[in-house]
Scaffold this motif. Structure first.
Motif, PDB file in Angstrom:
ATOM      1  N   VAL A 274     136.227  -1.824  43.885  1.00  0.00           N
ATOM      2  CA  VAL A 274     136.461  -0.016  44.079  1.00  0.00           C
ATOM      3  C   VAL A 274     135.707  -0.477  42.481  1.00  0.00           C
ATOM      4  N   GLU A 275     136.040  -0.627  41.399  1.00  0.00           N
ATOM      5  CA  GLU A 275     135.713  -0.777  40.289  1.00  0.00           C
ATOM      6  C   GLU A 275     134.168  -1.060  40.262  1.00  0.00           C
ATOM      7  N   GLY A 276     133.813  -1.600  41.224  1.00  0.00           N
ATOM      8  CA  GLY A 276     132.626  -1.822  41.806  1.00  0.00           C
ATOM      9  C   GLY A 276     131.308  -0.395  41.732  1.00  0.00           C
ATOM     10  N   TYR A 412     112.880   5.087  47.549  1.00  0.00           N
ATOM     11  CA  TYR A 412     113.488   3.747  46.550  1.00  0.00           C
ATOM     12  C   TYR A 412     113.388   2.605  46.520  1.00  0.00           C
ATOM     13  N   GLY A 413     113.315   1.629  46.095  1.00  0.00           N
ATOM     14  CA  GLY A 413     114.079   0.991  45.909  1.00  0.00           C
ATOM     15  C   GLY A 413     114.159  -0.033  44.227  1.00  0.00           C
ATOM     16  N   LEU A 414     114.928   0.059  43.393  1.00  0.00           N
ATOM     17  CA  LEU A 414     115.243  -0.482  42.077  1.00  0.00           C
ATOM     18  C   LEU A 414     116.134  -1.593  42.375  1.00  0.00           C
ATOM     19  N   SER A 415     116.851  -0.704  42.643  1.00  0.00           N
ATOM     20  CA  SER A 415     118.715  -1.871  42.952  1.00  0.00           C
ATOM     21  C   SER A 415     119.323  -1.832  43.679  1.00  0.00           C
ATOM     22  N   ALA A 416     120.374  -2.424  43.864  1.00  0.00           N
ATOM     23  CA  ALA A 416     121.380  -2.181  45.624  1.00  0.00           C
ATOM     24  C   ALA A 416     122.218  -3.527  45.064  1.00  0.00           C
ATOM     25  N   GLY A 417     124.001  -3.595  45.531  1.00  0.00           N
ATOM     26  CA  GLY A 417     125.108  -3.697  45.622  1.00  0.00           C
ATOM     27  C   GLY A 417     125.402  -4.490  46.643  1.00  0.00           C
ATOM     28  N   VAL A 437     116.742  -5.463  41.871  1.00  0.00           N
ATOM     29  CA  VAL A 437     118.006  -6.403  41.547  1.00  0.00           C
ATOM     30  C   VAL A 437     118.943  -6.211  42.915  1.00  0.00           C
ATOM     31  N   VAL A 438     119.471  -7.324  43.189  1.00  0.00           N
ATOM     32  CA  VAL A 438     120.781  -7.199  44.283  1.00  0.00           C
ATOM     33  C   VAL A 438     121.668  -8.078  43.442  1.00  0.00           C
ATOM     34  N   TRP A 439     122.524  -6.737  43.026  1.00  0.00           N
ATOM     35  CA  TRP A 439     123.821  -7.484  42.559  1.00  0.00           C
ATOM     36  C   TRP A 439     125.436  -7.478  43.510  1.00  0.00           C
ATOM     37  N   SER A 440     125.490  -8.933  43.545  1.00  0.00           N
ATOM     38  CA  SER A 440     126.487  -9.898  44.605  1.00  0.00           C
ATOM     39  C   SER A 440     127.886  -9.220  43.651  1.00  0.00           C
ATOM     40  N   ASN A 441     128.731  -8.870  44.321  1.00  0.00           N
ATOM     41  CA  ASN A 441     130.041  -8.535  43.692  1.00  0.00           C
ATOM     42  C   ASN A 441     130.577  -7.562  42.434  1.00  0.00           C
TER      43      ASN A 441
ATOM     44  N   ASP B  26     138.088 -10.683  43.322  1.00  0.00           N
ATOM     45  CA  ASP B  26     136.944 -11.470  42.745  1.00  0.00           C
ATOM     46  C   ASP B  26     137.379 -11.583  41.108  1.00  0.00           C
ATOM     47  N   ARG B  27     137.508 -13.180  40.986  1.00  0.00           N
ATOM     48  CA  ARG B  27     138.231 -13.610  39.918  1.00  0.00           C
ATOM     49  C   ARG B  27     136.796 -12.857  38.271  1.00  0.00           C
ATOM     50  N   VAL B  28     135.956 -12.529  38.809  1.00  0.00           N
ATOM     51  CA  VAL B  28     134.601 -11.840  37.991  1.00  0.00           C
ATOM     52  C   VAL B  28     135.560 -10.012  37.626  1.00  0.00           C
ATOM     53  N   GLY B  29     135.277 -10.228  38.419  1.00  0.00           N
ATOM     54  CA  GLY B  29     135.738  -8.210  38.291  1.00  0.00           C
ATOM     55  C   GLY B  29     137.052  -8.457  38.237  1.00  0.00           C
TER      56      GLY B  29
END
Lengths: 475, 312
Positions: A274-276, A412-417, A437-441, B26-29
């Motif tokens: 949720v924060e992400g 597009y294809g700039l980033s993903a999570g 960029v792919v962000w992991s968690n 998730d610890r970092v988060g």
């Protein structure tokens, strides 16, 4: 009730001149062009200063200054260039509070973000590339990589000083000289940076700053004396530049739009996801090219996640960007606000369900509440077009393959999570996403050591990291 | 318990399946979220409000081998009237002592409204038999404690014997009768945030009235991210069962600035409904004087030296 009292950061620390000329050859010069433009505080519509809009003659003067400085700057040993860059980095740190307040005034972003995200990254970028200046021979681009010459750089209004750092730091480290055009709505921190160049005793002409709008940018990128063009901005303008540069010897890097997918699997760490999601789309009012504007959530947890997301959005604080507790600041301009409104209305008209938390909007300035669209289909405009505002489109998926398919189904294809506690699923997904960029968690995390850039219509070339040197070297 | 969770403790496997089915942390988060909330700027009227709120939430604590009846009586006087020079300062929520000193504290606090909490169940290690733990709880309650701060068996928890931990909490809760039960998770020994979340749910299902971070005898004690995870747990437990459980970070909270960060965390995680001494406590001792000092500074504009605040 525990109400936070207003906690505004003082603006006394900034000294804004009533009017600015152009910074050419280490000096403030009056433009030949008579066009001038007022830059306003988007949170109040108050005029902050008047800046010149450089014409072709002014741009020519700046490019010539840069060309004149190039032999000296490029011949200087890397360790010497590094000293200037380190000095600039330290000056930015010393003046961080002032620059953060100035950025917030001119851009509308919350002071918490300009203070805790933009400015530390700006300084880090100069520190990082200062370190490369004397190590270029070991960067993997041959034993004696040479700079290109004069770099014409055009940057956007969403991270004015940070985008300046992304452009100027690697260019100078490699031995190029630059002419930079900041965005017309956010010129003030670039002009403050000119002052920092003087403080750092940077040789005249190494950095030149010309303010203006699209015509100024066009004059810069089309100038025959420019050897390298770096542009960050809309895909529309990026296309124009690519077209006009085709067939020339100029080297081009483009960092353009995005419509990133933030994929939440059913085994995700829910609260952090949720924060992400919040950080992905509401950071900087959604004025982020790599914003996670499409939430792809696994259908089995969609209801829980949306409930948690809505509860969380209820705590977001929209208002005075200078207040240290503000989470969502002002939209940068009336034009951008109109665009966000238009696309949001299209979302409703196409049948998606619109939701915003109860959120008082200030009377003056440009504001848009955090907005979530549910029931969005891939075919809706709000799922395909970049909104560049605090608007999230929520789509669901059933299987990992479907998530990847939907995530990649965009020009597009700039980033993903990707959000999952399962490492194998994380790697499986990340390796199939066509995004720079792919962000992991996590989401919207930046670091000068990490390359950034796009696939497809999100542009080409990389900024940041060792890869970021490539665009400024003759290979 | 007439909740959807009534059956999860019916066997070791159902309990384990339930706890391991909770969403991961998730610890970092979690660290990043806690750090971000730590940047909230609480000034002027909000700071005034926060200081008084925090004073009223303090569980003024002494848990030393050297505690004596005299020490307890002095601390109780401080609890009732934290600042002898200023009657507008509210009393603290409770004092927290070892079981053998409960009677002394009860006598000293009679009629004051300040509650007496006692640690129990072989605090701080919890390494004893259930019989001893239950007997100790009963004795503390009989001596007049209205709140019991028990420790869980971390060894059993880390060994995966969740049902043993559950049954000990249930037995202690039974021995508490009307006294409120705070369950100390000793998060510094549980180490991971996933464990903190599981232990929080385990304690709540077993009947805890409060979940508490630490004994104060293990480092790290309370931290903002651990408290964040526990606040998320009580919020979600409330949504799932309708029962409200309190949270108590304890240990290592020494300054007003720290205390205010915890209040912000409560406000923006579990929500303002938890901002009351019935639902949030701060286990601390030296914190109180810093709160008093900041309170006086807000009122007079000047800092007084530490000797102007009593050391009890």
């Amino acid at each position: 009730m525990f109400e936070y009292a207003p906690a505004p950061e003082s603006r006394d620390i900034v000294d804004i001149r009533p009017s600015y000329g152009l910074f050419i050859n280490g000096e403030w010069v009056e433009p030949q062009s008579e066009a001038r433009h007022k830059t306003v505080n988007p949170a109040t519509e108050e005029v902050l200063a008047e800046v010149a809009w450089a014409g072709e003659a002014d741009v020519d003067r700046a490019v010539q200054a840069a060309a004149k400085a190039f032999p000296v700057w490029s011949a200087m040993p890397g360790a010497e260039r590094a000293k200037y860059l380190f000095r600039i980095a330290r000056l930015i740190q010393e003046r961080a509070r002032e620059l953060a307040v100035l950025e917030t005034l001119d851009n509308g972003k919350p002071i918490r973000e300009s203070r805790d995200v933009d400015l530390p990254l700006v300084a880090a970028h100069f520190f990082y590339y200062a370190g490369w200046a004397d190590k270029l021979a070991y960067a993997g681009f041959g034993p004696d990589p040479r700079p290109l010459g004069v770099a014409g750089q055009v940057i956007p209004w969403n991270f004015p000083l940070l985008m300046l750092a992304w452009k100027i730091a690697p260019a100078l480290a490699c031995g190029n000289t630059v002419v930079l055009k900041p965005a017309e709505t956010t010129p003030l921190t670039a002009l403050a940076f000119a002052d920092i160049c003087r403080q750092a005793d940077l040789p005249p002409g190494v950095v030149n700053i010309v303010t203006g709008a699209g015509e100024t940018g066009a004059a810069l990128v089309n100038h025959p004396g420019v050897d390298k063009v770096a542009f960050t901005g809309s895909t529309e303008v990026g296309r124009l530049i690519a077209r006009s540069l085709a067939g020339t010897r100029k080297k081009l890097t483009l960092e353009l739009g995005g419509k990133a997918a933030n994929i939440v699997f059913e085994d995700a760490p829910l609260d952090q996801a949720v924060e992400g999601v919040v950080n992905g789309i509401f950071f900087n009012q959604g004025h982020v090219c790599c914003a996670g504007s499409r939430l792809l959530v696994q259908e089995s947890i969609a209801a829980d996640l949306l409930e948690a997301l809505k509860r969380r959005l209820g705590t977001m604080r929209l208002g005075d960007p200078l207040d240290k507790n503000t989470d969502i600041g002002a939209i940068n301009s009336a034009e951008q606000l109109a665009k966000i409104r238009e696309l949001s209305e299209a979302g409703e008209a196409e049948g998606a369900e619109r939701w915003s938390p109860a959120c008082p909007i200030p009377d003056r300035g440009y504001w848009f509440p955090p907005t979530v669209f549910t029931g969005v289909a891939q075919s809706h405009r709000i799922a395909r077009e970049e909104i560049f505002g605090p608007v999230l489109s929520v789509l669901t998926f059933r299987t990992p393959a479907e998530a990847v398919e939907k995530a990649n189904n965009t020009p597009y294809g700039l980033s993903a999570g990707v959000w999952t506690e399962k490492g194998s699923l994380m790697l499986w997904t990340a390796s199939r996403l066509r995004a720079g960029v792919v962000w992991s968690n996590t989401f919207n995390r930046f670091d000068p050591t990490s390359p950034f850039g796009g696939y497809k219509e999100s542009g080409y070339g990389r900024e940041g990291g060792r890869h970021g040197l490539e665009g400024y070297l003759a290979l | 318990m007439t909740t959807p969770l009534a059956e999860v403790a019916s066997s070791p496997s159902t309990l384990r399946a339930f706890l391991h089915g909770l969403p991961g942390v998730d610890r970092v988060g979690a660290d990043a979220r806690a750090a971000m909330l730590g940047t909230r700027s609480i000034k002027t009227t909000a700071k005034k409000q926060a200081i008084d709120l925090a004073i009223g939430m303090v569980d003024l604590t002494t848990l030393e081998g050297a505690d004596t009846p005299g020490k307890i009586r002095a601390m109780c006087a401080k609890a009732v009237r934290p600042d002898p020079a200023d009657a507008s300062v509210p009393p603290v929520a409770a004092v927290c002592v070892y079981p053998d000193l409960v009677a002394t504290a009860v006598e000293a606090l009679a009629g004051s409204g300040v509650k007496v909490a006692s640690v129990a169940t072989s605090f701080p290690s919890g390494r004893s038999s259930l019989e001893v733990k239950v007997a100790e709880t009963s004795l503390a309650v009989a001596a007049g404690a209205s709140e019991i701060d028990m420790v869980i068996d971390r060894g059993a928890f880390l060994a995966g014997d969740y049902l043993k931990v559950y049954e000990e909490i249930v037995a202690t809760k039974h021995a508490c009768a009307d006294a409120h039960l705070k369950v100390i998770l000793e998060t510094g020994e549980l180490a991971t945030y996933d464990n903190v979340r599981r232990a929080s749910w385990l304690a709540m299902i077993a009947g805890a009235d409060f979940i508490k971070t630490s004994t104060g005898k293990v480092s790290p004690a309370a931290t903002l991210p651990v408290t964040l995870v526990m606040l998320e747990a009580v919020r979600d437990f409330m949504a799932a069962t309708g029962r409200k459980v309190g949270v108590k970070p304890a240990g290592g909270i020494r300054t007003t600035k720290d205390a205010i960060k915890y209040l912000v965390l409560v406000n923006e995680t579990a929500g303002p409904d938890w901002l009351h001494a019935d639902w949030f406590r701060l286990g601390a001792s030296s914190l109180l004087n810093d709160l008093l000092m900041q309170r006086q500074k807000m009122a007079t504009g000047r800092y007084a030296g530490p000797d102007y605040f009593t050391l009890d």
